[in-house]
Design a protein around this motif. Structure first.
Motif, short mmCIF file in Angstrom:
data_model
loop_
_atom_site.label_atom_id
_atom_site.label_comp_id
_atom_site.label_asym_id
_atom_site.label_seq_id
_atom_site.Cartn_x
_atom_site.Cartn_y
_atom_site.Cartn_z
N VAL A 1 62.99 65.17 24.92
CA VAL A 1 61.52 65.71 25.98
C VAL A 1 62.47 65.96 26.85
CG1 VAL A 1 59.38 66.22 26.41
CG2 VAL A 1 59.65 65.56 23.84
N ALA A 2 61.90 66.96 27.57
CA ALA A 2 62.45 66.85 29.07
C ALA A 2 60.62 66.33 29.99
CB ALA A 2 62.62 68.22 29.03
N PRO A 3 61.74 65.60 30.88
CA PRO A 3 60.28 64.77 31.34
C PRO A 3 59.56 65.35 32.30
CG PRO A 3 62.30 63.86 32.41
CD PRO A 3 62.93 65.01 31.06
N LYS A 4 58.23 65.68 32.03
CA LYS A 4 57.23 66.89 33.62
C LYS A 4 57.95 65.86 35.22
CE LYS A 4 52.43 67.53 33.97
NZ LYS A 4 52.50 67.38 35.25
N THR A 5 58.07 67.15 36.22
CA THR A 5 59.01 67.05 36.79
C THR A 5 57.53 67.35 37.85
OG1 THR A 5 59.13 68.74 37.27
CG2 THR A 5 60.81 66.71 36.52
N ASP A 6 56.51 68.31 38.07
CA ASP A 6 55.47 68.31 38.69
C ASP A 6 54.35 67.52 38.41
OD1 ASP A 6 53.31 69.24 37.45
OD2 ASP A 6 54.85 70.18 36.25
N LEU A 7 53.57 67.25 39.75
CA LEU A 7 52.76 65.94 40.20
C LEU A 7 51.38 66.89 39.34
CD1 LEU A 7 53.01 64.85 43.27
CD2 LEU A 7 53.93 63.80 41.03
N ALA A 8 50.98 68.37 38.51
CA ALA A 8 49.90 68.48 37.90
C ALA A 8 49.26 68.24 37.18
CB ALA A 8 49.78 69.79 38.26
N PRO A 9 48.68 67.81 36.87
CA PRO A 9 47.37 66.75 35.95
C PRO A 9 47.49 68.47 34.25
CG PRO A 9 45.85 67.77 37.48
CD PRO A 9 47.32 68.55 37.98
N ARG A 10 47.76 66.94 33.62
CA ARG A 10 47.69 67.43 31.67
C ARG A 10 46.17 67.77 31.93
NH1 ARG A 10 52.42 66.62 28.32
NH2 ARG A 10 54.21 65.07 30.16
N HIS A 11 45.45 68.97 31.97
CA HIS A 11 44.44 69.46 31.68
C HIS A 11 44.31 69.53 29.76
CE1 HIS A 11 42.61 69.13 35.46
NE2 HIS A 11 43.50 70.19 35.88
N CYS A 12 43.71 68.75 28.67
CA CYS A 12 43.90 68.92 27.79
C CYS A 12 42.14 69.74 27.42
CB CYS A 12 43.29 67.41 27.27
SG CYS A 12 44.46 66.46 27.74
#
Length: 372
Positions: free
Chosen positions: A355-366
């Protein structure tokens, strides 16, 4: 491995194996992860039930921290969570929905769920029961690791919108589970916490054979059985066994019994860790049937399948010592080659690294829309 991963696990329990199979499952997996050179931190809610029954307060294979609330989890460990290479949240974590939302808001690099209770979880979600996981949160995870395989993985993707559903069966630590050479004490034994849906099968496959074979010895180990349970005189009761005593317990049995929960039977492809533990100790298995068991333990070769007390009595009275040893040996070979802690840890790490790591700081809205 390019570099060691920094993994944080938030799980039901690592410190206490009393009344749950999560601790044993996590211990085997994380020992394998540690042996592969990765760093693990385990965060566990400090619950009274486990606080007085801890049998691994200081694990040598990971860092263990207790927390008292979701607010405390985030205030004390939020920075660690935000910087981790991967966060894995387990099933049955207290206040799990709130925990998942709080962790997702940190914009973690990789966010995974490890469901050690997948059939139970999906049954709960279909009923609208969101005790530790909300339906809207399933698509939020990069990987949904499932204790169960087979068709249930398709349902996770198609019905619940999981991005990626992968089997992560339980495993066994072959260094800790091996035949101890102890003197044989029982003809048939069972290890498991009381469960109302398992009790009729236990009655059929152990208690009834015990009544029919008064000259043989049986044992049931595990807590929470009702005080009014009618135990035959030749059935010994052990209230609780710590994992350190499991290998000796299995080694003292001529056969061991596996009884599967109803939700797990309905789903199939849900092997209990007890199967792997007993096989690692070279104790032959007698098990109820569920779809997929042949993938792990081919009937007649690596396990004896029992549908009734007649099948159990026939096994206890009619299986020769030579065949008993052959069944145990085949089961051991299959576990050692494919279901050791090291093998499971490799699969776990390889999936995370894919899995490519997430690099932006946007929260993960579930709150993603599920497939129609």
């Amino acid at each position: 491995m390019t570099r060691p991963l920094d993994i944080v696990v938030i799980g039901l329990s690592l410190s206490s194996s009393w009344g749950n199979g999560h601790a044993t499952t996590f211990r085997a997996l994380l020992r394998g992860v540690d042996a592969a050179g990765h760093k693990v931190t385990f965060l566990e809610r400090d619950m009274p039930w486990y606080a007085s029954r801890r049998d691994l307060a200081k694990p040598g294979f990971c860092k263990l921290f207790l927390y008292g609330s979701v607010d405390e989890l985030m205030s004390l460990h939020g920075q660690k969570l935000a910087g981790a290479d991967a966060i894995v949240i387990g099933s049955y974590v207290p206040d799990g929905v709130e925990v998942i939302d709080a962790v997702a808001d940190l914009a973690p690099k990789r966010l995974c769920f490890y469901d050690i209770d997948t059939p139970v979880t999906l049954s709960k979600l279909r009923r609208g029961d969101e005790e530790y996981l909300a339906r809207r949160q399933v698509p939020c995870f990069d990987v949904y690791f499932s204790f169960s395989g087979g068709k249930i993985l398709d349902r996770l993707r198609d019905e619940f919108g999981a991005r990626r559903a992968c089997p992560l069966y339980c495993a066994v630590d072959l260094e800790r589970y091996r035949n101890t050479g102890a003197k044989r004490t029982w003809d048939l034994g069972y290890l498991g916490t009381y469960s109302p849906d398992r009790q009729p099968t236990l009655e059929r496959l152990l208690l009834e054979p015990a009544r029919q074979l008064p000259e043989m010895r049986f044992v049931v180990a595990g807590p929470s059985y009702p005080a009014d349970t009618a135990w035959p005189e030749n059935v010994e009761r052990i209230e609780h066994l710590s994992p350190s005593e499991h290998a000796d317990f299995y080694s003292r049995q001529r056969f061991t019994l596996n009884v599967t929960r109803a939700d797990m039977i309905a789903a199939g492809w849900s092997p209990s860790v007890r199967l792997f533990e007993a096989a690692a100790c070279r104790t032959p298995l007698i098990s109820d049937w569920w779809e997929g068991i042949g993938h792990f333990f081919p009937p007649g070769e690596a396990a004896i399948i029992a549908h009734s007390s007649v099948d159990v009595v026939r096994a206890l009275t009619g299986v020769s010592e030579r065949r008993r040893r052959a069944i145990a040996g085949t089961a051991y070979d299959r576990v050692a080659s494919a279901h050791s802690a090291e093998a499971r840890a490799r699969s776990f790490i390889e999936t995370i690294e894919s899995v490519a790591p997430k690099t932006d700081l946007a929260p993960r809205h579930c709150e993603r829309r599920l497939p129609a």
